[in-house]
Enzyme design. Structure first.
Site, PDB file in Angstrom:
ATOM      1  N   LYS A 111       0.834  -0.893  -0.296  1.00  0.00           N
ATOM      2  CA  LYS A 111      -0.289   0.125   0.048  1.00  0.00           C
ATOM      3  C   LYS A 111       0.545   1.160   0.125  1.00  0.00           C
ATOM      4  O   LYS A 111       0.708   2.394  -0.765  1.00  0.00           O
ATOM      5  CB  LYS A 111      -0.898  -0.238   1.448  1.00  0.00           C
ATOM      6  CG  LYS A 111      -1.812  -0.742   1.814  1.00  0.00           C
ATOM      7  CD  LYS A 111      -2.872  -1.281   0.633  1.00  0.00           C
ATOM      8  CE  LYS A 111      -4.069  -1.866   0.773  1.00  0.00           C
ATOM      9  NZ  LYS A 111      -3.541  -3.773   0.169  1.00  0.00           N
TER      10      LYS A 111
HETATM   11  C1  LIG Z   1      -4.179  -4.910   0.395  1.00  0.00           C
HETATM   12  C2  LIG Z   1      -3.064  -5.599  -0.231  1.00  0.00           C
HETATM   13  C3  LIG Z   1      -3.656  -6.468  -1.090  1.00  0.00           C
HETATM   14  C4  LIG Z   1      -4.823  -6.645  -2.554  1.00  0.00           C
HETATM   15  O1  LIG Z   1      -4.330  -5.776  -3.528  1.00  0.00           O
HETATM   16  P1  LIG Z   1      -5.671  -5.403  -4.083  1.00  0.00           P
HETATM   17  O2  LIG Z   1      -5.084  -4.288  -4.727  1.00  0.00           O
HETATM   18  O3  LIG Z   1      -6.508  -4.846  -3.198  1.00  0.00           O
HETATM   19  O4  LIG Z   1      -6.091  -6.364  -5.016  1.00  0.00           O
HETATM   20  C5  LIG Z   1      -2.913  -7.533  -1.641  1.00  0.00           C
HETATM   21  N1  LIG Z   1      -1.767  -7.929   0.040  1.00  0.00           N
HETATM   22  C6  LIG Z   1      -1.550  -6.989   0.460  1.00  0.00           C
HETATM   23  C7  LIG Z   1      -0.280  -7.489   1.438  1.00  0.00           C
HETATM   24  C8  LIG Z   1      -2.526  -5.763   0.981  1.00  0.00           C
HETATM   25  O5  LIG Z   1      -2.258  -5.098   1.315  1.00  0.00           O
END
Ligand SMILES: *Cc1c(COP(=O)(O)O)cnc(C)c1O
Length: 495
Positions: A111
């Site tokens: 993120k």
């Molecule tokens: C948010 C997240 C995901 C999923 O990503 P999306 O863009 O929502 O599909 C996968 N792995 C981790 C560690 C995340 O924080």
């Protein structure tokens, strides 16, 4: 010029900065660009460009109402020594695939890739559009987004951030990361309730006209750091373009040859960014969606029916425990030949009966995608297998993708080189990782687990973990879920 409009109504068009400021369209739709600009750099040049150079080159065509100076400022303020690797996203070969490590930012999960630049895109957008109000970011989190948003917005002038999380609904590490957050403009509030309560009450505040008027009077304006903001999606396109250059540099492919990508998927933002990269002209052949046991997307790509009427399963990859993948709406719009009416109908059905079904012709449009899932046992086995084969430790989200990558190759015999999006550091999920590779280990204090993981992986603690072990708790407010608005009013000093 790239303009933006809602997936549910194409009549009103916005500039990039207006779409970033608004976050979500008033009709509930998501902003989409009117076209996907072509990548205007030769593929054999990518390997020699830095992450920051590429970030500018990729984003300038999407965010074309930003000046060169504005966009370069955003890029350089985001991708700096907050990242503990000078390349920003290292590409590591292990177990026959390449892992794109997207977790070297301040909160050790992917993120950070978008939330380190969003505050700068938002404040620049506000300035460009003549808004002098202080931006208040209101977020409900089930763990990763909250901390990444807090770090991104901490001490950014002219912004405040308020994060709500379910008191008993996040991991010990996630909670400690949030309640120790520094920055005079940050507030973290635990609620007696679950994530849905937090999310619902935040949505209600966004829709409360009386509250909006009082905020306006006090010089504030709400905004969202949610993953549906186009200002979060586009920065994620960059690392696929960068990764392609690194694949060429490492000799895994020649410039022009295809690669496949495998992405552990929840809200569909990360894989959609890869699809945008492909649409720009990057030679990605297959886009492989990896789900955990909440496999609503796998069923959708197999049958054409999206059906959220099912049990919500808690897994060791909590950031993918999701039954409504918001960003899928943007793909749906492309699958429906850009028909906003069709998207509106599907979304109405999803809201009313929790289900919709696309036509065969629409399904055909998504044939570049492949989707599969991993069970909890398969995730643990994958973590252990890669560790024993190569000494490389991955987190449970990444392990979902690694498992699906191997299934894909076995099933299709397609040996195109694969990039796996590695979305979190194993240090963020020490318990699940240790259960997989060292099931005998029984001490469950956080410090002991982290030490054991360091021993096994041979990877030093990232700064985020070092900090966490010594950080002071700065936020300790707990409120009932129906008191959330009151809490916001008191934090902002509204009367
Ligand atoms: C948010 C997240 C995901 C999923 O990503 P999306 O863009 O929502 O599909 C996968 N792995 C981790 C560690 C995340 O924080």
């Amino acid at each position: 010029m790239t303009t933006y409009h809602s997936t549910r109504n194409a009549e009103k068009t916005l500039t990039a900065s207006q779409a970033i400021l608004q976050g979500i369209a008033p009709d509930g739709g998501l902003y989409v660009p009117d076209h996907i600009p072509a990548l205007d750099i030769a593929l054999d040049r990518l390997a020699d460009m830095t992450y920051q150079e590429l970030a500018y080159e990729v984003m300038k065509n999407f965010f074309d109402d930003f000046t060169e100076e504005e966009l370069k400022h955003c890029v350089n303020a985001a991708y700096d020594d907050k990242f503990d690797d000078s390349t920003i996203v290292p590409l590591v070969k292990a177990g026959g695939h390449h892992y794109l490590e997207l977790f070297h930012g301040p909160t050790i999960a992917f993120k950070d890739m978008a939330l380190s630049i969003l505050p700068h895109l938002l404040t620049t957008s506000a300035k460009k559009n003549g808004s002098t109000k202080e931006i208040v970011i209101l977020t409900a989190t089930s763990g990763d987004t909250g901390k990444a948003a807090l770090v991104g917005f901490a001490d950014v002038p002219n912004t405040r951030i308020i994060v709500f999380y379910p008191k008993n609904g996040v991991s010990a590490i996630q909670e400690k990361q949030m309640v120790t957050q520094k920055g005079d403009n940050t507030s973290v509030v635990a609620i007696d309730g679950n994530f849905d309560d937090a999310q619902t009450n935040v949505k209600n505040m966004f829709g409360n006209a009386d509250l909006a008027a009082r905020l306006d009077e006090a010089g504030f304006q709400f905004s969202s750091a949610n993953s549906i903001n186009i200002g979060r999606l586009i920065p994620q396109v960059v690392y696929y373009v960068y990764a392609y250059g690194q694949m060429v540099k490492q000799g895994a492919i020649a410039a022009g040859e295809p690669m496949n990508v495998v992405v552990p998927t929840g809200n569909f933002g990360n894989i959609l960014a890869a699809y945008f990269a492909k649409q720009m002209g990057l030679p990605i052949q297959k886009l492989i969606i990896a789900s955990n046991e909440n496999k609503v997307l796998v069923d959708f790509f197999e049958t054409g029916a999206y059906d959220r009427n099912r049990d919500f399963i808690l897994t060791t990859s909590p950031s993918m425990d999701i039954l409504v993948s918001s960003n899928l709406e943007r793909l749906l719009y492309l699958m429906a030949d850009e028909s906003t009416e069709a998207v509106q109908t599907f979304m109405d059905q999803l809201k009313e009966i929790g289900r919709y079904e696309v036509t065969e012709a629409m399904k055909e449009k998504a044939k570049d995608f492949y989707a599969d899932y991993a069970t909890e046992e398969e995730v643990a086995a994958q973590i252990a297998a890669l560790y024993h084969a190569d000494g490389y430790v991955i987190d449970p989200h990444t392990a979902v993708a690694a498992h699906v990558a191997n299934t894909y190759v076995a099933e299709t015999d397609d040996h195109t080189p694969i990039i796996i999006a590695s979305t979190a550091s194993p240090y963020k999920f020490p318990q699940a990782v240790l259960n997989a590779i060292d099931p005998e280990f029984s001490d469950d204090s956080m410090e002991e687990m982290l030490d054991r993981l360091k021993e096994l992986s041979g990877v030093a603690f990232p700064a985020a973990i070092e900090e966490l072990l010594h950080a002071e708790v700065r936020h300790n407010t707990v409120v009932a879920s129906d008191e959330m608005q009151k809490s916001v009013e008191s934090i902002l000093g509204l009367n």
